[in-house]
Design an enzyme around this catalytic site. Structure first.
Site, mmCIF file in Angstrom:
data_model
loop_
_atom_site.group_PDB
_atom_site.id
_atom_site.type_symbol
_atom_site.label_atom_id
_atom_site.label_comp_id
_atom_site.label_asym_id
_atom_site.label_seq_id
_atom_site.Cartn_x
_atom_site.Cartn_y
_atom_site.Cartn_z
ATOM 1 N N ARG A 19 24.319 -35.085 15.864
ATOM 2 C CA ARG A 19 23.376 -36.174 16.123
ATOM 3 C C ARG A 19 22.139 -35.621 16.829
ATOM 4 O O ARG A 19 22.213 -35.212 17.981
ATOM 5 C CB ARG A 19 24.012 -37.278 16.974
ATOM 6 C CG ARG A 19 23.007 -38.386 17.315
ATOM 7 C CD ARG A 19 23.650 -39.705 17.693
ATOM 8 N NE ARG A 19 24.386 -39.668 18.947
ATOM 9 C CZ ARG A 19 24.860 -40.761 19.564
ATOM 10 N NH1 ARG A 19 24.674 -41.963 19.020
ATOM 11 N NH2 ARG A 19 25.548 -40.645 20.685
ATOM 12 N N ASP A 25 27.381 -42.892 28.495
ATOM 13 C CA ASP A 25 26.267 -42.056 28.074
ATOM 14 C C ASP A 25 24.973 -42.837 28.280
ATOM 15 O O ASP A 25 24.958 -43.864 28.962
ATOM 16 C CB ASP A 25 26.439 -41.560 26.632
ATOM 17 C CG ASP A 25 26.419 -42.682 25.601
ATOM 18 O OD1 ASP A 25 26.050 -43.828 25.936
ATOM 19 O OD2 ASP A 25 26.753 -42.407 24.430
#
Length: 537
Positions: free
Chosen positions: A174, A457
């Site tokens: 990602r 996160d």
């Protein structure tokens, strides 16, 4: 730069001003930097146009216009003839996907997790320190080549474990979203896009290794808001494949539908990337953040209750996930479910309750037609796998289940007001605590951290601070205390939270300042990570 630092062969117009350690030259090659320069020069003007278009959407919503399916692209949605490319090698069966940052220890743990796919995260679970940007690529290359190992400061050794019964996961990297720059790499005096740097470095270091292993270079694409952003990625892939001399369609990308505008453009996003598409993913936390960000000034109908009380069964979230499955399967694409963030605790009662919640969540996803789902900790891989094994059996996926029974309207996606729950002081306090704790770790160089047995996160910090901002500016009354959310209340609760955190208040000073800077400001900052990045070395 030390005497042992490597020298780089820089193309004309390219400057790399980050510190260089031995081994960095194997990632920052002339080929990779040539590719960064070519992508930047071709695509940067369009990237800026896309970012300007995002701001225009927010302006129009603030003026009273609602998000809707685009009439100008109705022909794409109405055409039943097109489908995305067949699933690529290593991406046919995706019943359980592990997510996590690309530091060396976490890379090894993810590769040994037993998941079918590892989302190697250079974005939300990664702080974009220069060292993380480059060393993450080194770790991915070494994992693919099978040479990775790590010894902790305590002397514990980590290495890949391969058996006849368990294959290593397929790596899907990602990169950063379109909104983030890479300040250590400039082309013709302009910062390069962080995502294009991530993709170019990965392709040049690891694409051939992946092809030699019978797979390919695959990506998870974050934060898109419009199909023209998907077209931009597709054009980047076309240019990169030509530059590297690999066949068109070798690159595959799964798009995260984690912004409110993108939920109305799922078909179009798949269409733009159809030759490179590997499906869509339901990015639940960033989606909630985007709901708040997009409709932040539109009154109480778009005020969400406490973050912990917003579940995937809320009507507007249910509409979003069911539409995602129907859209993907109609076009022959994988639909991947959201992340279970639970991290096992020492308290077995806590674990038992959490495992039950995770199982219920995955059963809902599998029952709705998702082809796989995310977990954030290796211990949760068996739980997710067991649920999808029960649904899939010997089938690799359930793409053939087209969900023709689903009919989602724009009004269904916009039904935020029907979300059960209340805004409470406990919820406000929790947002402050999690945001400050996470930002402290983020500014220190780590992008993922366990807080209260949940792997947090950047998405968590974003929704936490955006809820505080919205509750403040909508003058919300707290259900449990009767107080109105004000700057003074946020400051008082922040002081109380800091007093209860372990360590010294000075440990949290920078994070607290950053949190308050965006949480109580007059204007809403589009992304917390943008000003945070500017404070980094």
């Amino acid at each position: 730069m030390s005497s042992t630092s490597p020298a780089l062969d820089l193309p004309d117009g390219v400057v790399v001003d980050g510190p260089l350690q031995p081994g960095y030259e194997q990632i920052l090659t002339r080929q990779a930097l040539d590719l960064v320069a070519a992508l930047h020069r071709e695509l940067e003007p369009r990237r800026q146009q896309c970012l300007e278009a995002r701001a225009d959407v927010v302006r129009r919503v603030a003026e009273g216009e609602d998000l809707d399916f685009d009439p100008e692209t109705a022909h794409v949605r109405d055409d039943d003839s097109w489908r995305v490319a067949e699933p690529a090698p290593g991406l046919v069966d995706r019943r359980v996907e592990m997510t996590g940052p690309t530091d060396r220890k976490m890379t090894i743990n993810a590769m040994n997790s037993g998941a079918r796919v590892w989302l190697a995260d250079q974005e939300d679970a990664n702080t974009p320190l220069w060292e993380n940007v480059v060393e993450g690529q080194i770790n991915l290359r070494d994992a693919i080549s099978g040479t990775i190992s790590f010894t902790s400061p305590e002397g514990k050794e980590y290495a890949l474990v391969t058996t006849d019964q368990q294959e290593l996961p397929t790596i899907v990297m990602r990169p950063r979203g379109w909104h983030l720059d890479e300040k250590h790499v400039t082309v013709d005096g302009e910062r390069a896009a962080g995502g294009l740097v991530d993709v170019a470095l990965y392709l040049c270091a690891s694409a051939q290794l992946q092809l030699d292993a019978g797979k390919g270079p695959y990506f998870y694409l974050p934060k898109m808001e419009h199909h023209l952003e998907a077209r931009l990625w597709n054009d980047a892939f076309v240019l990169a494949q030509d530059a590297l001399g690999i066949p068109q369609g070798t690159i595959r990308a799964t798009c995260l539908i984690e912004t409110y505008p993108a939920a109305f453009q799922m078909e179009e996003i798949l269409y733009e990337l159809r030759d490179h598409s590997a499906g869509l993913n339901a990015g639940r936390w960033d989606y909630l953040f985007s709901v708040i960000k997009t409709y932040r000034t539109r009154g109480r109908d778009f005020v969400l209750p406490d973050r912990a009380s917003v579940t995937m069964t809320a009507p507007f979230m249910r509409a979003y996930t069911e539409l995602l499955v129907r859209t993907c399967h109609r076009r022959g694409a994988h639909a991947i479910g959201g992340m279970s963030a639970f991290v096992p605790a020492k308290d077995e009662q806590v674990n038992a309750a959490a495992y039950d919640k995770v199982t219920t969540d995955k059963e809902r996803e599998a029952g709705d037609g998702f082809d796989g789902s995310w977990v954030a900790h290796p211990a949760m891989v068996p739980t997710c796998r067991e649920v999808f094994d029960a649904t899939l059996g010997d089938r690799p996926n359930q793409i053939d289940r087209t969900r023709d029974d689903v009919d989602v309207t724009a009004a269904d996606l916009l039904a935020v007001r029907d979300t059960p729950g209340e805004v409470t002081e406990a919820g406000l306090r929790a947002n402050i605590e999690v945001a400050v704790q996470y930002l402290t770790v983020w500014l220190g160089g780590r992008g993922a951290v366990a807080i209260h047995n949940l792997m947090e996160d950047a998405a968590t910090a974003e929704i936490s601070r955006s809820q505080v901002w919205q509750w403040l500016h909508q003058e919300v009354t707290l259900a449990d205390t009767g107080e109105t959310v004000t700057r003074e209340l946020v400051q008082r609760l922040t002081d109380e939270v800091l007093a209860d955190l372990p360590g010294d208040a000075d440990d949290y000073a920078a994070a607290t300042e950053l949190f308050l800077q965006v949480a109580v400001a007059d204007e809403f900052a589009d992304f917390l990570t943008v000003p945070a990045y500017e404070t980094m070395p």
